[in-house]
Design a protein around this motif. Structure first.
Motif, PDB file in Angstrom:
ATOM      1  N   GLN A  17       0.566  -1.153  -0.160  1.00  0.00           N
ATOM      2  CA  GLN A  17       0.197   0.425  -0.259  1.00  0.00           C
ATOM      3  C   GLN A  17       1.361   1.217   0.011  1.00  0.00           C
ATOM      4  OE1 GLN A  17      -3.539  -0.698  -0.472  1.00  0.00           O
ATOM      5  NE2 GLN A  17      -1.910  -2.049  -0.762  1.00  0.00           N
ATOM      6  N   ALA A  18       1.992   1.572   0.612  1.00  0.00           N
ATOM      7  CA  ALA A  18       2.996   2.660   0.699  1.00  0.00           C
ATOM      8  C   ALA A  18       3.425   2.530  -0.584  1.00  0.00           C
ATOM      9  CB  ALA A  18       3.684   1.632   1.183  1.00  0.00           C
ATOM     10  N   GLN A  19       3.591   1.922  -1.553  1.00  0.00           N
ATOM     11  CA  GLN A  19       3.730   2.400  -3.236  1.00  0.00           C
ATOM     12  C   GLN A  19       2.956   3.706  -3.840  1.00  0.00           C
ATOM     13  OE1 GLN A  19       2.351  -0.755  -4.866  1.00  0.00           O
ATOM     14  NE2 GLN A  19       5.386  -2.458  -4.611  1.00  0.00           N
ATOM     15  N   ILE A  20       1.768   3.327  -3.197  1.00  0.00           N
ATOM     16  CA  ILE A  20       0.620   4.417  -3.478  1.00  0.00           C
ATOM     17  C   ILE A  20      -0.178   5.107  -2.422  1.00  0.00           C
ATOM     18  CG2 ILE A  20      -1.320   5.262  -4.669  1.00  0.00           C
ATOM     19  CD1 ILE A  20      -0.905   2.922  -7.097  1.00  0.00           C
ATOM     20  N   GLU A  21      -0.506   6.503  -1.977  1.00  0.00           N
ATOM     21  CA  GLU A  21      -1.046   7.167  -1.064  1.00  0.00           C
ATOM     22  C   GLU A  21      -1.951   8.090  -2.089  1.00  0.00           C
ATOM     23  OE1 GLU A  21      -0.204   9.734   2.807  1.00  0.00           O
ATOM     24  OE2 GLU A  21       1.425   8.804   1.346  1.00  0.00           O
ATOM     25  N   ASP A  28     -14.348   9.732  -0.472  1.00  0.00           N
ATOM     26  CA  ASP A  28     -15.292   9.004  -1.025  1.00  0.00           C
ATOM     27  C   ASP A  28     -15.874  10.160  -1.902  1.00  0.00           C
ATOM     28  OD1 ASP A  28     -16.865  11.274   0.245  1.00  0.00           O
ATOM     29  OD2 ASP A  28     -17.523   9.976   1.762  1.00  0.00           O
ATOM     30  N   ILE A  29     -16.487  10.107  -3.456  1.00  0.00           N
ATOM     31  CA  ILE A  29     -17.013  11.050  -4.408  1.00  0.00           C
ATOM     32  C   ILE A  29     -17.141  12.416  -3.900  1.00  0.00           C
ATOM     33  CG2 ILE A  29     -19.492  10.336  -4.270  1.00  0.00           C
ATOM     34  CD1 ILE A  29     -17.054  10.422  -8.015  1.00  0.00           C
ATOM     35  N   ASN A  30     -17.215  12.969  -2.395  1.00  0.00           N
ATOM     36  CA  ASN A  30     -17.792  13.718  -1.950  1.00  0.00           C
ATOM     37  C   ASN A  30     -16.559  14.506  -1.104  1.00  0.00           C
ATOM     38  OD1 ASN A  30     -20.804  14.014  -2.629  1.00  0.00           O
ATOM     39  ND2 ASN A  30     -20.678  12.543  -1.219  1.00  0.00           N
ATOM     40  N   SER A  31     -15.598  14.231  -1.071  1.00  0.00           N
ATOM     41  CA  SER A  31     -14.068  14.525  -0.222  1.00  0.00           C
ATOM     42  C   SER A  31     -13.786  15.790  -0.799  1.00  0.00           C
ATOM     43  CB  SER A  31     -13.020  13.410  -0.342  1.00  0.00           C
ATOM     44  OG  SER A  31     -14.002  12.362   0.644  1.00  0.00           O
ATOM     45  N   GLY A  32     -14.170  16.837  -2.589  1.00  0.00           N
ATOM     46  CA  GLY A  32     -13.457  16.938  -2.621  1.00  0.00           C
ATOM     47  C   GLY A  32     -12.245  16.998  -3.535  1.00  0.00           C
ATOM     48  N   THR A  33     -10.777  17.724  -3.708  1.00  0.00           N
ATOM     49  CA  THR A  33     -10.258  17.434  -4.358  1.00  0.00           C
ATOM     50  C   THR A  33      -8.989  16.350  -3.257  1.00  0.00           C
ATOM     51  OG1 THR A  33      -9.737  20.048  -5.516  1.00  0.00           O
ATOM     52  CG2 THR A  33      -7.540  18.537  -5.405  1.00  0.00           C
ATOM     53  N   LEU A  34      -9.172  15.311  -4.357  1.00  0.00           N
ATOM     54  CA  LEU A  34      -8.293  14.231  -3.728  1.00  0.00           C
ATOM     55  C   LEU A  34      -6.524  14.502  -4.126  1.00  0.00           C
ATOM     56  CD1 LEU A  34      -9.966  11.194  -4.646  1.00  0.00           C
ATOM     57  CD2 LEU A  34     -10.111  13.193  -2.560  1.00  0.00           C
ATOM     58  N   THR A  35      -5.939  13.806  -3.432  1.00  0.00           N
ATOM     59  CA  THR A  35      -4.454  14.100  -4.425  1.00  0.00           C
ATOM     60  C   THR A  35      -3.495  13.182  -3.869  1.00  0.00           C
ATOM     61  OG1 THR A  35      -3.142  16.286  -2.934  1.00  0.00           O
ATOM     62  CG2 THR A  35      -2.051  15.147  -3.099  1.00  0.00           C
ATOM     63  N   LEU A  36      -3.185  12.452  -5.139  1.00  0.00           N
ATOM     64  CA  LEU A  36      -2.145  10.802  -5.209  1.00  0.00           C
ATOM     65  C   LEU A  36      -1.155  10.739  -5.670  1.00  0.00           C
ATOM     66  CD1 LEU A  36      -3.595   7.565  -7.457  1.00  0.00           C
ATOM     67  CD2 LEU A  36      -1.379   8.418  -7.478  1.00  0.00           C
ATOM     68  N   LYS A  37      -0.428  10.216  -4.566  1.00  0.00           N
ATOM     69  CA  LYS A  37       1.046   9.986  -4.523  1.00  0.00           C
ATOM     70  C   LYS A  37       1.332   8.796  -5.219  1.00  0.00           C
ATOM     71  CE  LYS A  37       1.607  11.301  -0.453  1.00  0.00           C
ATOM     72  NZ  LYS A  37       2.029  12.037   0.890  1.00  0.00           N
ATOM     73  N   LEU A  85       0.110  12.862 -13.845  1.00  0.00           N
ATOM     74  CA  LEU A  85       0.759  12.572 -12.494  1.00  0.00           C
ATOM     75  C   LEU A  85       2.239  12.684 -12.821  1.00  0.00           C
ATOM     76  CD1 LEU A  85       0.549  10.757  -9.737  1.00  0.00           C
ATOM     77  CD2 LEU A  85       1.585   8.445 -11.341  1.00  0.00           C
ATOM     78  N   THR A  86       2.531  13.738 -12.446  1.00  0.00           N
ATOM     79  CA  THR A  86       3.834  14.169 -12.529  1.00  0.00           C
ATOM     80  C   THR A  86       4.290  14.298 -11.965  1.00  0.00           C
ATOM     81  OG1 THR A  86       2.521  15.630 -14.132  1.00  0.00           O
ATOM     82  CG2 THR A  86       4.623  16.683 -13.594  1.00  0.00           C
ATOM     83  N   PHE A  87       6.146  13.565 -11.919  1.00  0.00           N
ATOM     84  CA  PHE A  87       7.491  14.090 -11.533  1.00  0.00           C
ATOM     85  C   PHE A  87       7.652  15.591 -10.849  1.00  0.00           C
ATOM     86  CE2 PHE A  87      11.353  13.889  -9.262  1.00  0.00           C
ATOM     87  CZ  PHE A  87      11.516  12.344  -8.936  1.00  0.00           C
ATOM     88  N   ASP A  88       7.034  15.554  -9.291  1.00  0.00           N
ATOM     89  CA  ASP A  88       7.873  17.014  -8.391  1.00  0.00           C
ATOM     90  C   ASP A  88       9.134  16.519  -8.040  1.00  0.00           C
ATOM     91  OD1 ASP A  88       8.260  19.008  -6.264  1.00  0.00           O
ATOM     92  OD2 ASP A  88       6.640  18.728  -6.916  1.00  0.00           O
ATOM     93  N   SER A  89      10.267  17.322  -8.882  1.00  0.00           N
ATOM     94  CA  SER A  89      11.144  16.854  -8.463  1.00  0.00           C
ATOM     95  C   SER A  89      11.868  17.784  -7.002  1.00  0.00           C
ATOM     96  CB  SER A  89      12.271  17.858  -9.748  1.00  0.00           C
ATOM     97  OG  SER A  89      11.910  19.643  -9.658  1.00  0.00           O
ATOM     98  N   ASN A  90      11.218  18.239  -6.769  1.00  0.00           N
ATOM     99  CA  ASN A  90      11.107  18.939  -4.485  1.00  0.00           C
ATOM    100  C   ASN A  90      10.585  17.986  -3.792  1.00  0.00           C
ATOM    101  OD1 ASN A  90      11.845  21.971  -6.100  1.00  0.00           O
ATOM    102  ND2 ASN A  90       9.906  22.748  -6.148  1.00  0.00           N
ATOM    103  N   LEU A  91       9.611  17.268  -4.326  1.00  0.00           N
ATOM    104  CA  LEU A  91       9.243  16.206  -3.546  1.00  0.00           C
ATOM    105  C   LEU A  91       9.931  14.120  -3.651  1.00  0.00           C
ATOM    106  CD1 LEU A  91       5.723  16.651  -3.244  1.00  0.00           C
ATOM    107  CD2 LEU A  91       7.284  17.453  -1.191  1.00  0.00           C
ATOM    108  N   GLY A  92      10.425  14.565  -4.772  1.00  0.00           N
ATOM    109  CA  GLY A  92      11.619  13.192  -5.346  1.00  0.00           C
ATOM    110  C   GLY A  92       9.985  12.224  -5.888  1.00  0.00           C
ATOM    111  N   TYR A  93       8.891  12.213  -5.516  1.00  0.00           N
ATOM    112  CA  TYR A  93       7.385  11.677  -6.705  1.00  0.00           C
ATOM    113  C   TYR A  93       6.904  12.443  -7.088  1.00  0.00           C
ATOM    114  CZ  TYR A  93       5.518  12.624  -1.988  1.00  0.00           C
ATOM    115  OH  TYR A  93       4.898  13.890  -1.220  1.00  0.00           O
ATOM    116  N   TYR A  94       5.938  11.434  -7.482  1.00  0.00           N
ATOM    117  CA  TYR A  94       5.190  11.498  -8.514  1.00  0.00           C
ATOM    118  C   TYR A  94       3.745  12.059  -7.968  1.00  0.00           C
ATOM    119  CZ  TYR A  94       7.091   9.472 -13.399  1.00  0.00           C
ATOM    120  OH  TYR A  94       8.511   9.233 -13.606  1.00  0.00           O
ATOM    121  N   VAL A  95       3.097  13.455  -8.407  1.00  0.00           N
ATOM    122  CA  VAL A  95       2.068  13.526  -7.668  1.00  0.00           C
ATOM    123  C   VAL A  95       0.292  14.583  -7.907  1.00  0.00           C
ATOM    124  CG1 VAL A  95       0.640  15.420  -6.437  1.00  0.00           C
ATOM    125  CG2 VAL A  95       3.345  14.850  -5.788  1.00  0.00           C
ATOM    126  N   ALA A  96      -0.576  13.812  -8.856  1.00  0.00           N
ATOM    127  CA  ALA A  96      -1.355  14.254  -9.698  1.00  0.00           C
ATOM    128  C   ALA A  96      -2.634  14.756  -8.329  1.00  0.00           C
ATOM    129  CB  ALA A  96      -2.789  12.888  -9.914  1.00  0.00           C
TER     130      ALA A  96
END
Length: 232
Positions: A17-21, A28-37, A85-96
């Motif tokens: 599960q740690a591969q994706i957060e 859920d569908i009502n939670s607004g903007t989600l962030t996937l790492k 799903l773009t690599f963030d060089s400051n964070l060091g991983y992909y973020v959407a």
């Protein structure tokens, strides 16, 4: 022995599960903007990016009794409909970042382009990772494995008027009401909380110290809306 085996199973599950957060978690569908790492711990075994800084999420929603169909889904033939799903060089991983409730989808079976009607029960959110020409893709992934649960789409996401404008660390509100505004960074950490009493029109500067992308959660009464804001 049983205790040791259970610990090993939980450890393996936790690593997987740690591969994706997905944040917030739960959501859920009502939670607004989600962030996937993706790849925060350097584990890209779900999908090898091969140093490609621009990946995409192809997503689908299951809303009826048939768990084998994605009733609302992106257009796989048009990369512009997919979630970057773009690599963030400051964070060091992909973020959407995305809001599944207000996106445009193809609806089965006629493949008409539409948003999800209010009152629709979204049982599951599915996704996969692909590259820009869709020549490679991951296996199908289930949002429920990362905290996404079933819920009925609420009318509240449409109640707050669209003429609320966010700019370079500021917000302009043109509708009289009392607003509760919370700002989060892309990691889901709360960085600001403000209450505004708007009589006619108001522009407010959040005085953010750091440049970057933020998520702005706007609440007025029982209605909530989440939007992106860029501070530069």
């Amino acid at each position: 022995m049983k205790t040791k085996l259970l610990y090993l199973v939980l450890l393996i599950f936790g690593i997987g599960q740690a591969q994706i957060e997905l944040m917030p978690n739960p959501c859920d569908i009502n939670s607004g903007t989600l962030t996937l790492k993706y790849g925060e711990l350097g584990d890209y075994s779900i999908f090898d990016p091969l140093s490609d800084p621009n990946l995409y999420l192809y997503t689908g929603l299951q809303t009826d009794a048939d768990p084998l169909t994605w009733d609302y889904h992106d257009d796989f033939a048009d990369v512009a409909t997919l979630i970057p799903l773009t690599f963030d060089s400051n964070l060091g991983y992909y973020v959407a970042t995305f809001n599944p409730a207000i996106r445009t989808y193809l609806e089965e079976p006629n493949l008409n382009t539409t948003t999800i009607p209010v009152g629709t029960t979204v049982n599951y959110w599915y996704f996969l990772i692909t590259n820009s020409d869709q020549s490679r893709q991951s296996a199908d992934l289930k949002g429920s494995d990362y905290g996404f649960g079933a819920s009925t789409l609420s009318v509240s996401r449409r109640d707050i008027p669209k003429d609320i404008i966010v700019g370079n660390g500021t917000i302009t509100i043109n509708n009289p009401a009392q607003y509760h505004i919370t700002i989060y960074d892309v990691l889901g950490k709360k960085v600001s909380e403000t209450r505004l009493n708007v009589n006619t029109q108001l522009t407010h500067d959040f005085q953010l110290q750091n440049a970057g992308i933020y998520l702005v959660k706007i609440k007025a009464g029982n209605s909530t809306r989440t939007v992106k804001m860029l501070k530069y």
